[in-house]
Design a protein around this motif. Structure first.
Motif, PDB file in Angstrom:
ATOM      1  N   LEU A 171       0.694  -1.032   0.018  1.00  0.00           N
ATOM      2  CA  LEU A 171      -0.056  -0.057   0.014  1.00  0.00           C
ATOM      3  C   LEU A 171       0.896   1.338  -0.045  1.00  0.00           C
ATOM      4  N   ALA A 172       2.147   1.308   0.701  1.00  0.00           N
ATOM      5  CA  ALA A 172       2.809   2.369   0.925  1.00  0.00           C
ATOM      6  C   ALA A 172       3.457   2.693  -0.673  1.00  0.00           C
ATOM      7  N   ILE A 173       3.748   1.575  -1.297  1.00  0.00           N
ATOM      8  CA  ILE A 173       4.576   1.856  -2.692  1.00  0.00           C
ATOM      9  C   ILE A 173       3.604   2.022  -3.864  1.00  0.00           C
ATOM     10  N   GLU A 212      -7.999   8.549  -9.948  1.00  0.00           N
ATOM     11  CA  GLU A 212      -6.446   8.409  -9.180  1.00  0.00           C
ATOM     12  C   GLU A 212      -6.746   8.882  -7.500  1.00  0.00           C
ATOM     13  N   LYS A 213      -7.481  10.025  -7.408  1.00  0.00           N
ATOM     14  CA  LYS A 213      -7.611  10.690  -6.182  1.00  0.00           C
ATOM     15  C   LYS A 213      -8.254   9.771  -5.256  1.00  0.00           C
ATOM     16  N   ASN A 214      -9.307   9.117  -5.786  1.00  0.00           N
ATOM     17  CA  ASN A 214      -9.814   8.076  -4.988  1.00  0.00           C
ATOM     18  C   ASN A 214      -9.008   6.868  -4.698  1.00  0.00           C
ATOM     19  N   HIS A 215      -8.168   6.414  -5.458  1.00  0.00           N
ATOM     20  CA  HIS A 215      -7.127   5.128  -5.465  1.00  0.00           C
ATOM     21  C   HIS A 215      -6.274   5.452  -4.508  1.00  0.00           C
ATOM     22  N   GLY A 219      -5.604   3.956  -0.632  1.00  0.00           N
ATOM     23  CA  GLY A 219      -4.393   3.607   0.006  1.00  0.00           C
ATOM     24  C   GLY A 219      -4.146   4.024   1.163  1.00  0.00           C
ATOM     25  N   ALA A 220      -4.387   5.495   1.501  1.00  0.00           N
ATOM     26  CA  ALA A 220      -4.134   6.042   2.613  1.00  0.00           C
ATOM     27  C   ALA A 220      -4.878   5.655   3.669  1.00  0.00           C
ATOM     28  N   LYS A 221      -6.380   5.623   3.350  1.00  0.00           N
ATOM     29  CA  LYS A 221      -7.255   5.035   4.315  1.00  0.00           C
ATOM     30  C   LYS A 221      -6.766   3.485   4.973  1.00  0.00           C
ATOM     31  N   TRP A 222      -6.484   2.391   4.378  1.00  0.00           N
ATOM     32  CA  TRP A 222      -6.195   1.495   4.516  1.00  0.00           C
ATOM     33  C   TRP A 222      -4.548   1.124   5.046  1.00  0.00           C
ATOM     34  N   PHE A 223      -3.741   1.954   4.634  1.00  0.00           N
ATOM     35  CA  PHE A 223      -2.437   2.142   5.245  1.00  0.00           C
ATOM     36  C   PHE A 223      -2.698   2.415   6.734  1.00  0.00           C
ATOM     37  N   GLY A 263      -5.835  12.433   1.733  1.00  0.00           N
ATOM     38  CA  GLY A 263      -5.470  11.928   2.754  1.00  0.00           C
ATOM     39  C   GLY A 263      -3.914  11.655   2.791  1.00  0.00           C
ATOM     40  N   LEU A 264      -3.264  12.005   1.712  1.00  0.00           N
ATOM     41  CA  LEU A 264      -1.888  12.037   1.936  1.00  0.00           C
ATOM     42  C   LEU A 264      -0.881  13.269   2.191  1.00  0.00           C
ATOM     43  N   THR A 265      -1.223  13.492   3.269  1.00  0.00           N
ATOM     44  CA  THR A 265      -0.748  15.148   3.894  1.00  0.00           C
ATOM     45  C   THR A 265       0.723  14.904   3.855  1.00  0.00           C
ATOM     46  N   PRO A 266       1.395  16.267   3.802  1.00  0.00           N
ATOM     47  CA  PRO A 266       3.013  16.678   3.125  1.00  0.00           C
ATOM     48  C   PRO A 266       3.702  15.779   4.201  1.00  0.00           C
ATOM     49  N   GLY A 267       3.386  15.809   5.630  1.00  0.00           N
ATOM     50  CA  GLY A 267       4.382  14.827   6.643  1.00  0.00           C
ATOM     51  C   GLY A 267       4.657  13.568   6.004  1.00  0.00           C
TER      52      GLY A 267
END
Length: 277
Positions: A171-173, A212-215, A219-223, A263-267
């Motif tokens: 999921l990360a990659i 792709e935004k949803n994809h 990924g962020a949700k399940w990670f 959900g993929l914030t800059p941090g």
């Protein structure tokens, strides 16, 4: 094992395996549509890799395109008909890999205890990736070309092989690095397509960008779900996985707004850019 209905595999895992194994692209897309429909109509059990067969080491592929190392591929461009064909062909190849990567994600990790909503999300992604590939095939046909006419690179599946042992790493990659990169580079391609009055290609890219935004969001949700289950901080875990498994830099500029909306914030990604780049 398949049922009589559309030669449909009898479980989601068997369906995922059949999709990834299919070497004919039309059959791969047909199966993705059929398995998705059956899953959402609650006609399929989940199944398991131990009963339905392990996922293959490599996906089924047609004889063409010829696969090259990424470094040997020409740069993509929308300049002229040849450049436009090369770009659309490369995008079709990416989407075909995305079909296999998503269904592999579904089938390979079915032994992990996960809620049904996990599979609902990724089956939706698998269906959308198949639609993207079919849409780009149609665009190529209108330009008197076909998928396989040009060479393509073989780098994307390497990410699957490197993360086949760990769902959080996958999921990360895949969604959080590779698909997130699409959020960065697709808007300029859309703008360029409209600048040269190629509205048909721009519309294809609009659809891919929206999906792709949803994809990335899935990924962020399940990670985060997996990190919460293990009691670890998602951002720190992401940094560890990317340093371990990603063979390239995280290059700015980043589409911070689209990434944050997903959900993929800059941090997550900005601390990695100077360390890897």
């Amino acid at each position: 094992m398949v049922t009589g209905r559309d030669n449909l595999p009898h479980t989601l895992v068997a369906g995922a395996r059949a999709i990834v194994c299919a070497s004919d692209t039309a059959e791969k897309v047909r199966l993705a549509y059929a398995v998705s429909r059956a899953w959402f109509q609650r006609e399929l059990a989940l199944g398991s890799p131990s009963r339905d067969g392990a996922m293959p080491d490599r996906p089924g592929r047609p004889e063409k395109p010829v696969l090259l190392a990424p470094r040997d591929m020409p740069k993509r461009s929308l300049k002229g008909k040849a450049g436009r064909l090369a770009l659309i062909h490369s995008l079709a190849h990416i989407e075909l890999n995305a079909v296999d990567l998503t269904w592999d994600l579904i089938g390979r990790f079915a032994h992990v205890r996960l809620p049904r909503s996990y599979y609902d999300d990724w089956v939706r992604v698998g269906l959308e990736e198949a639609k993207h590939f079919a849409m780009l095939q149609e665009r190529l046909a209108k330009l008197d070309a076909a998928y396989g006419d040009l060479p393509a690179h073989d780098g994307l599946w390497q990410a699957a092989q490197d993360t086949g042992h760990d769902l959080a790493a996958r999921l990360a990659i895949i969604p959080l690095v590779l698909e997130a990169r699409g959020l960065d580079i697709t808007p300029p391609m859309i703008e360029k397509a409209r600048e040269i009055d190629d509205e048909d290609t721009a519309k294809c890219l609009d659809i891919i960008y929206r999906d792709e935004k949803n994809h990335v969001a899935f990924g962020a949700k399940w990670f985060r779900f997996l990190c919460d289950r293990q009691g670890i901080r998602p951002e720190s875990a992401f940094h560890t996985y990317v340093r371990r498994h990603f063979r390239g830099p995280l290059k700015p500029p980043f589409n911070d707004r689209a990434r944050s909306e997903a959900g993929l914030t800059p941090g997550f990604y900005k601390p990695l850019a100077p360390l890897i780049g």
